[in-house]
Design a protein around this motif. Structure first.
Motif: not given
Length: 493
Positions: A111, A131-133, A138
């Motif tokens: 990320c 944007i994030s895991p 991702s």
């Protein structure tokens, strides 16, 4: 012969199977759990084949409760599924590795690189996701880098919906729009895969499920399963939705200004809108509803129920129940005797999206009781939800009523705390199994037995109780929300 339908909720830790008739009456149900494994810190995986086997077990239990006539009347089946979770499969739908769940955070490095390469704004404008895991995209980046053989071999990067539908009898892999919105690869405005993200990840569109609206026919239950369950050979498989979108359906969310707040393992705050809205600050997720031409703005908290469980395990005996905890909280005054809690025990979700944030108790003194700590947790989590509500208001959607589900909805004192903090009526559904009911609604509407989703909602989504805001607490909770924001900024600015 009366018609019946099956609604299945494939949640994070258990599957629920429910059978209803066309009058809105529940005929049978089952609940079967399955585990989450964590081989390494930050990992959260599940054996997808085990999930399938537990689903079959749940269907056995639920269908065995029906009469022969009721089984013969089964017309359709639909799903509510945990979102984001990724299952790479071969052409036959056989998993190639354990599923990576939405709770997994292994892809933080990927990320960070994504943010450096494309930038947060471009990703957000392309997908409606920060944007994030926690997103499927991702996981694909991590898989391509760390398990290239699996990445290259996969015929489809499925999620739980497409994996289960294939197992049930669909010829191909199908993903509904509401689930696709949780992948960081889907453009909710155009309802298409984001070519920007697919190019970056390096995955061809043909290796992703085909996109469909919720509530459309995808095929019929396989002959093998019809025989196993003694069902007719014409049971329609109807596309379902993400668990939070289905839960909103099962609550009765159908008009702009209707909000759904699910406070269970995590917390999800969904605001229904008749048009696509993109949060200008890039904080709230823009997502499709499990209804045609409807969208949600969504905020999320990473940890919710586990925080209260944590306190109960530390400060309460095994003999004491959550009812005992609630009774104590009711005796602690609003404001929790000066204790303020930041609920970032597993990182911060909306509005901060900071995976380095931690939980905080402020204002603890020698006079602080365990009841004060418990109330501070309830208030702190509700204040955090309120921050997302404020952002949603800023996007032009004003809450008229909030449907509350999850463990928090079982606590009378917590329900009232939330109504007071939100200054909005809080409604509690009659059934706690709203995600499965949402799947039932899609099954009935999608099979043509009821004309519209709205008609099905009117029949199946019932409210048990409404909590009205107490005006005398409004000023106090506004001050506490400002104090919570100030404390966070001092710690993490």
């Amino acid at each position: 012969m009366s018609s019946t339908v099956i609604g299945i909720d494939m949640g994070t830790t258990a599957v629920k199977v429910m059978v209803f008739d066309l009058t809105g009456k529940k005929l049978s149900g089952s609940y079967v759990e399955y585990p989450i494994s964590s081989l390494h810190p930050g990992w959260a995986e599940q054996d997808a084949q085990l999930l399938w086997e537990r689903l079959l077990q749940g269907m056995d239990i639920a269908l065995q409760q029906l009469t022969v006539e009721q089984r013969a009347g089964v017309k359709a089946l639909s799903l509510s599924t945990q979102r984001s979770t990724m299952v790479p499969v071969d052409e036959d739908g056989t998993p190639l590795r354990p599923a990576i769940t939405w709770m997994d955070s292994r892809s933080s490095a990927q990320c960070l690189r994504l943010e450096q390469d494309l930038g947060r704004q471009q990703v957000f404008c392309s997908t409606g996701n920060s944007i994030s895991p926690i997103w499927t995209g991702s996981y694909l980046l991590w898989l391509r880098q760390n398990e290239p053989q699996v990445f290259e071999r996969a015929a489809c990067f499925a999620n739980i919906h497409s994996f289960i539908m294939k197992k049930l009898g669909c010829e191909g892999f199908y993903l509904d729009y509401s689930n696709a919105g949780e992948t960081m690869m889907f453009d909710s405005a155009t309802r298409r895969w984001s070519q920007v993200m697919l190019r970056y990840i390096g995955v061809e569109q043909e290796r992703l499920p085909a996109l469909v609206e919720s509530g459309v026919e995808l095929g019929t239950l396989s002959a093998e399963l019809c025989k196993r369950f003694s069902l007719p050979h014409c049971v329609k498989l109807i596309s379902g939705g993400g668990d939070q979108q289905c839960a909103a359906l099962g609550c009765g969310v159908c008009d702009e200004g209707d909000f759904s707040v699910g406070m269970g393992t995590a917390a999800n705050i969904l605001a229904l809108s008749g048009k696509f809205r993109l949060d200008e600050k890039g904080i709230l997720t823009s997502n499709c509803a499990a209804m045609k031409e409807k969208w949600f703005l969504e905020g999320s908290l990473i940890a919710c129920g586990p925080i209260l469980n944590w306190l109960k395990s530390l400060a309460y005996s095994r003999q004491e129940t959550f009812a005992d905890l609630d009774a104590e909280v009711a005796c602690s005054k609003p404001g929790a005797n000066g204790v303020l809690m930041l609920p970032h025990f597993a990182g911060a979700g909306a509005p901060y999206w900071n995976d380095k944030a931690t939980g905080v108790f402020s204002g603890v003194t020698l006079s602080t009781t365990r009841a004060d700590l418990a109330r501070a947790i309830m208030e702190g989590l509700s204040l955090e939800v309120c921050k997302s509500l404020q952002l949603i208001r800023g996007s032009g959607i004003r809450p008229k009523r909030i449907f509350l589900t999850g463990g928090a909805s079982k606590s009378d004192v917590w329900c009232q705390i939330q109504s007071d903090i939100y200054q909005t009526p809080v409604l509690i559904p009659q059934s706690p199994d709203v995600a499965a009911i949402g799947a039932v609604i899609l099954a009935i509407q999608g099979s043509g037995m009821i004309p519209s989703v709205e008609d099905a909602i009117a029949l199946y989504a019932k409210t048990k109780r409404t909590y009205l805001p107490q005006g005398e607490n409004a000023a106090l909770y506004r001050e506490l929300r400002e104090s919570s924001e100030e404390l966070y900024q001092r710690l993490y600015r």
